[in-house]
Design a protein around this motif. Sequence first.
Motif, PDB file in Angstrom:
ATOM      1  N   ARG A 121      -0.838   4.570   2.658  1.00 50.36           N
ATOM      2  CA  ARG A 121      -0.331   4.551   4.045  1.00 50.36           C
ATOM      3  C   ARG A 121      -0.976   5.614   4.926  1.00 50.36           C
ATOM      4  O   ARG A 121      -0.306   6.436   5.540  1.00 50.36           O
ATOM      5  CB  ARG A 121       1.182   4.737   4.049  1.00 50.36           C
ATOM      6  CG  ARG A 121       1.899   3.654   3.301  1.00 50.36           C
ATOM      7  CD  ARG A 121       3.382   3.897   3.247  1.00 50.36           C
ATOM      8  NE  ARG A 121       4.025   2.895   2.414  1.00 50.36           N
ATOM      9  CZ  ARG A 121       5.075   3.113   1.660  1.00 50.36           C
ATOM     10  NH1 ARG A 121       5.643   4.299   1.652  1.00 50.36           N
ATOM     11  NH2 ARG A 121       5.587   2.155   0.931  1.00 50.36           N
ATOM     12  N   GLY A 127      -3.140   0.631  -3.256  1.00 49.84           N
ATOM     13  CA  GLY A 127      -3.613   0.936  -1.914  1.00 49.84           C
ATOM     14  C   GLY A 127      -4.426  -0.223  -1.364  1.00 49.84           C
ATOM     15  O   GLY A 127      -5.102  -0.923  -2.113  1.00 49.84           O
ATOM     16  N   CYS A 128      -4.325  -0.427  -0.047  1.00 46.46           N
ATOM     17  CA  CYS A 128      -5.098  -1.504   0.578  1.00 46.46           C
ATOM     18  C   CYS A 128      -6.576  -1.105   0.601  1.00 46.46           C
ATOM     19  O   CYS A 128      -6.932   0.051   0.365  1.00 46.46           O
ATOM     20  CB  CYS A 128      -4.582  -1.795   1.979  1.00 46.46           C
ATOM     21  SG  CYS A 128      -4.806  -0.440   3.153  1.00 46.46           S
ATOM     22  N   VAL A 138      -4.655  -5.271  -1.677  1.00 52.29           N
ATOM     23  CA  VAL A 138      -4.108  -4.117  -2.384  1.00 52.29           C
ATOM     24  C   VAL A 138      -4.653  -4.082  -3.815  1.00 52.29           C
ATOM     25  O   VAL A 138      -4.569  -5.063  -4.547  1.00 52.29           O
ATOM     26  CB  VAL A 138      -2.563  -4.147  -2.387  1.00 52.29           C
ATOM     27  CG1 VAL A 138      -2.006  -3.073  -3.313  1.00 52.29           C
ATOM     28  CG2 VAL A 138      -2.036  -3.930  -0.986  1.00 52.29           C
ATOM     29  N   CYS A 188       0.846  -1.189   0.000  1.00 56.77           N
ATOM     30  CA  CYS A 188       0.000   0.000   0.000  1.00 56.77           C
ATOM     31  C   CYS A 188       0.887   1.246   0.000  1.00 56.77           C
ATOM     32  O   CYS A 188       1.771   1.386   0.849  1.00 56.77           O
ATOM     33  CB  CYS A 188      -0.902   0.003   1.237  1.00 56.77           C
ATOM     34  SG  CYS A 188      -1.950   1.458   1.361  1.00 56.77           S
ATOM     35  N   CYS A 228      -7.442   1.845   3.029  1.00 54.29           N
ATOM     36  CA  CYS A 228      -7.030   3.171   2.559  1.00 54.29           C
ATOM     37  C   CYS A 228      -7.862   3.604   1.364  1.00 54.29           C
ATOM     38  O   CYS A 228      -8.192   4.790   1.221  1.00 54.29           O
ATOM     39  CB  CYS A 228      -5.551   3.161   2.185  1.00 54.29           C
ATOM     40  SG  CYS A 228      -4.450   3.013   3.611  1.00 54.29           S
ATOM     41  N   HIS A 229      -8.213   2.666   0.496  1.00 52.71           N
ATOM     42  CA  HIS A 229      -9.050   2.974  -0.662  1.00 52.71           C
ATOM     43  C   HIS A 229     -10.429   3.446  -0.201  1.00 52.71           C
ATOM     44  O   HIS A 229     -10.979   4.425  -0.723  1.00 52.71           O
ATOM     45  CB  HIS A 229      -9.172   1.737  -1.547  1.00 52.71           C
ATOM     46  CG  HIS A 229      -9.693   2.012  -2.913  1.00 52.71           C
ATOM     47  ND1 HIS A 229      -9.863   1.027  -3.827  1.00 52.71           N
ATOM     48  CD2 HIS A 229     -10.093   3.150  -3.523  1.00 52.71           C
ATOM     49  CE1 HIS A 229     -10.339   1.546  -4.953  1.00 52.71           C
ATOM     50  NE2 HIS A 229     -10.492   2.834  -4.779  1.00 52.71           N
ATOM     51  N   CYS A 234      -5.858   2.361  -6.853  1.00 52.41           N
ATOM     52  CA  CYS A 234      -6.724   3.445  -6.381  1.00 52.41           C
ATOM     53  C   CYS A 234      -6.594   4.623  -7.341  1.00 52.41           C
ATOM     54  O   CYS A 234      -5.515   5.185  -7.491  1.00 52.41           O
ATOM     55  CB  CYS A 234      -6.316   3.887  -4.984  1.00 52.41           C
ATOM     56  SG  CYS A 234      -6.356   2.578  -3.761  1.00 52.41           S
ATOM     57  N   CYS A 294      -4.330   2.309   7.579  1.00 51.10           N
ATOM     58  CA  CYS A 294      -3.654   1.333   6.718  1.00 51.10           C
ATOM     59  C   CYS A 294      -3.437   0.006   7.443  1.00 51.10           C
ATOM     60  O   CYS A 294      -3.044  -0.039   8.602  1.00 51.10           O
ATOM     61  CB  CYS A 294      -2.315   1.877   6.241  1.00 51.10           C
ATOM     62  SG  CYS A 294      -1.579   0.880   4.945  1.00 51.10           S
TER      63      CYS A 294
END
Length: 142
Positions: free
Chosen positions: A56, A97-98, A71, A53, A101-102, A74, A61
Amino acid sequence: MKNSGFVRKPGKTYATLVRTSTLKRAGPIRSRRKRPTVAEGSRFIDACRGEECYLRVPGVCCSVGWAHPSVVDCHSNQSKHGKGGALKAKHEFTVPGCAACHQWLDFGPAPRDEKVLVFDAALALWLPVRARKMGLPTPEAA
């Protein structure tokens, strides 16, 4: 009744049966803008697979420093990257992005300015890595 074909009436001119004004073109035919195909844009998306990711987001995160199965790519939410209305941003403006986070980037309660700063920092980190991975010229050289 006698079946007689089309007979022209005497004294009438049938020079044109169709209006010529509709056949005249105001200007030359313009070619449409070439849009990227799925294959052309998917190479940027494929580059995000198997990465860690890059967003962060502190406190959000779930995969800092290691590749996580959640992941995904994004897309940017900024209009300067082509986002608008029901359109996604261009595929060049994606970062890995994980899922957490997304979710934060798209629907989180944080102010837009904070999201822009996080995405721009992630994009700055990701561009050189993606360039090496895809064999593109590095952003510093361009």
